[in-house]
Structure formats: C-alpha cells, structure tokens
Design an enzyme around this catalytic site. Structure first.
Site, PDB file in Angstrom:
ATOM      1  N   SER A  91       0.831  -1.303  -0.119  1.00 41.49           N
ATOM      2  CA  SER A  91      -0.003   0.107   0.133  1.00 41.49           C
ATOM      3  C   SER A  91       0.630   1.392  -0.117  1.00 41.49           C
ATOM      4  O   SER A  91       0.302   2.357  -0.404  1.00 41.49           O
ATOM      5  CB  SER A  91      -1.008  -0.089   1.253  1.00 41.49           C
ATOM      6  OG  SER A  91      -0.133  -0.125   2.636  1.00 41.49           O
ATOM      7  N   ASP A 130      -3.690   7.944   7.939  1.00 38.39           N
ATOM      8  CA  ASP A 130      -4.763   6.864   8.960  1.00 38.39           C
ATOM      9  C   ASP A 130      -3.886   6.161   9.733  1.00 38.39           C
ATOM     10  O   ASP A 130      -2.509   6.408  10.202  1.00 38.39           O
ATOM     11  CB  ASP A 130      -5.525   5.835   7.988  1.00 38.39           C
ATOM     12  CG  ASP A 130      -4.621   5.007   6.993  1.00 38.39           C
ATOM     13  OD1 ASP A 130      -3.457   4.945   7.485  1.00 38.39           O
ATOM     14  OD2 ASP A 130      -5.214   4.424   5.913  1.00 38.39           O
ATOM     15  N   HIS A 164      -0.700   4.665   7.101  1.00 36.85           N
ATOM     16  CA  HIS A 164      -0.118   5.151   6.096  1.00 36.85           C
ATOM     17  C   HIS A 164       0.014   6.762   6.360  1.00 36.85           C
ATOM     18  O   HIS A 164      -0.515   7.270   6.909  1.00 36.85           O
ATOM     19  CB  HIS A 164      -1.004   5.049   4.927  1.00 36.85           C
ATOM     20  CG  HIS A 164      -1.329   3.569   4.514  1.00 36.85           C
ATOM     21  ND1 HIS A 164      -2.740   3.065   5.159  1.00 36.85           N
ATOM     22  CD2 HIS A 164      -0.864   2.682   4.214  1.00 36.85           C
ATOM     23  CE1 HIS A 164      -2.823   1.932   4.772  1.00 36.85           C
ATOM     24  NE2 HIS A 164      -1.782   1.536   4.094  1.00 36.85           N
TER      25      HIS A 164
END
Length: 330
Positions: A37, A319, A322
């Site tokens: 990610s 978040d 990240h």
C-alpha cells in the site's frame, strides 16, 4: 522544501539516476513498481472499497483514486524525483483503461507482502509474474533506463503475529522474507531491469496503530526493533548481492526507516510557530471507536464511522498505517 529534506531525497534517489547525453533524466525512463500500500496507486478493484472510498484522495486528486492516503504516495514522489510520471496501474491496464505504458507500470497491491498475507491479492512473486507476462507481450517494453522499485511495509510481519507467533521465532521469518526478496531482486534484474531500488521497513513502532496505546505520544521500541533487525539483514544481503554483481551496485537501498525518523523530527521541529500540528503521531483520519477505521460507513444508516482532522496538511499520518500526502512529502 527545506535544505534538510532535499538532502534526504538526494541520498535516497540520486543513485537511481540514469544519465544519458547531457540530460539528468532520459525521456524514455520507465518505472516498474512492486509491493504494497505504500506504493499502490490504485490496483485494488474499485468494488472492494477501502482506498476507493471517501475520504481517501481528498487532497489529491480530490476523489478516491485507490491510493492509501489523502493524496500522493511514495510511488508518485519517486516518479517525480526521477523526472517521469507515475506509471499506470496493472489493474487499470488490465481493465481496459486507455492509458499509455510509456512511463512503466505499477504492480503493487495494498496489504500484500513477499508471501501471502491476510488479503486475497497478488503477492510479490505473482506481481513479478505479471511483469514477465507483460514483457513477453510487449517486446519493446524495457529500455536501458528502466528502473524498478520494491516496497515492503510489514504485511508479512503483521500476518505472522496475527497467527499467534512470538518474537522468539522472528529471526526465522526475517531470514525467509529476505531470502525471497533477494530472489525477487535477481529475477527482476534477469528480466532486463538494470537498476532496482528496495525500501527498508519503516519504523513500525511509530505508526499510529501502535502509538495509539501510548496516547500518540511515543513510538513503540518493540516494533521498531523488529524493523531494525529486518533492515540490518536486508542491507547485508543487498551488499552481498552487489558484490556478486562485480560491484556495479545494481541494487540500491531506499532507507525509509531513516527517512521517516528524519521527517518526523523535521515535523516536530516545525510544530512550534506556524505549524498546527499538535500530536505528531496521531492520524488525521480514524474510526470513531476501535471497531471502525478510516472510511467506514454504517451500511443501513450511512452514518460515517470515522472522523477527519481539519487540515490533512497538518498531519504526518493519514490513517493508522499510512502517511498523509504531507507526510510523504516531508
């Protein structure tokens, strides 16, 4: 951007620069991205939600783009530093998006790892399989200036600990992960990529999912020590790999661990004066309680089960896992 930040960028990426003629960057440079990610720019299917749901993407491009952030991520900044554009996602290309592959391709899927993880998405070996198939389909895909980036952000370790393993057996996992990573690096090089960068693991203990237990005031030494051990073995393995390649430094370490710590310290120094940053390690977007996370919405009532800070530019983290666009920029 201040002088210190520029030095961080230079140290991380100058060794990936490919010089042709008098130009700093060749016009035909292609970037091929593998990983998770931190590098994914939209490979997850839109039907899965998550990074394709609001409020992801509110800073850039203004709507959810599949990036696990409010805006740009690591891949976007690496592409910019190398003087090219962020490449099209493999998922987008496969679904028929009429976008050029002249800038390369992004095979990274959020939540994946070197091995299979908790998400049912392509691990790194499968991502490289996709790359090999693409090369076979398009014989002119690679150029002498092609560059590959591999990003690892700890999903193999998260899967390990979710399965009730302990720190006692951790060294075995690390050796297995690094061994497979080395095989992956060799394979990508054998497919025709001359320069490959691989990230170290970020300081895991500084992620909000761990600092939440310390009221977002302190990093966890336990998780950071896991990342440090992984990075030590990785650096030694890459050094050995380069020595076996006649010292040509085909493989380059992109030290995210050090970059994160330096950037966090920069943000901390900026927290006085004009900065509105109050708690460095607190995410901008989070669930209203521990049962929820950023982007969660109650199915029946459509009530938002998350909150977003007033200005994402004031937050290093977007978040619980990240960085925000501002964080990646720092």
């Amino acid at each position: 951007m201040n002088k210190h930040t520029c030095l961080v960028f230079f140290c991380l990426f100058s060794s990936l620069t490919v010089t042709i003629s008098d130009e700093r960057f060749p016009v035909n440079l292609k970037l091929f991205v593998f990983g998770d990610s931190y590098a994914d720019t939209g490979n997850w299917p839109k039907s899965y939600g998550g990074s394709w749901q609001e409020p992801y993407g509110i800073t850039f491009p203004g709507t959810p783009s599949g990036r696990f952030s409010d805006g740009r991520v690591l891949t976007d900044y690496i592409a910019g530093i190398l003087g090219t554009k962020s490449p099209i996602t493999y998922g987008g290309w496969k679904s028929g998006e009429k976008k050029s592959i002249r800038y390369g391709m992004n095979f990274a899927y959020g939540g994946t790892g070197v091995f299979n993880t908790l998400v049912n998405q392509p691990n790194m070996t499968t991502q490289i399989n996709y790359f090999q198939q693409l090369i076979q389909q398009k014989q002119d895909l690679l150029h002498a200036s092609s560059i590959a980036i591999l990003s690892l952000a700890g999903n193999d370790y998260a899967t390990y600990f979710t399965s009730n393993h302990t720190l006692k057996d951790l060294s075995g996992l690390t050796k297995s992960v690094i061994s497979q990573l080395v095989s992956n690096l060799k394979r990508i090089h054998e497919l025709g990529v001359r320069k490959i960068g691989i990230t170290t693991m970020e300081p895991l203990g500084c992620l909000p999912q761990f600092t939440v237990f310390k009221s977002y005031q302190k990093c966890s030494n336990t998780e950071n020590s896991i990342a440090e051990f992984h990075n030590q073995v990785l650096v030694e393995s890459v050094r050995k790999l380069n020595n076996e390649s006649d010292g040509k430094s085909l493989f380059v370490i992109l030290d995210l661990y050090k970059a994160f710590l330096i950037a966090l310290n920069l943000r901390q120094n900026l927290s006085t004066g004009n900065s509105k940053l109050e708690m460095l390690l607190k995410p901008c977007c989070q669930g209203v309680s521990k049962e929820y996370s950023c982007g969660n919405v109650e199915k029946d009532t459509k009530i938002l089960k998350y909150s977003v800070c007033g200005n994402p530019n004031d937050s290093f983290f977007w978040d619980m896992i990240h960085p925000s666009q501002r964080g990646w920029h720092a």
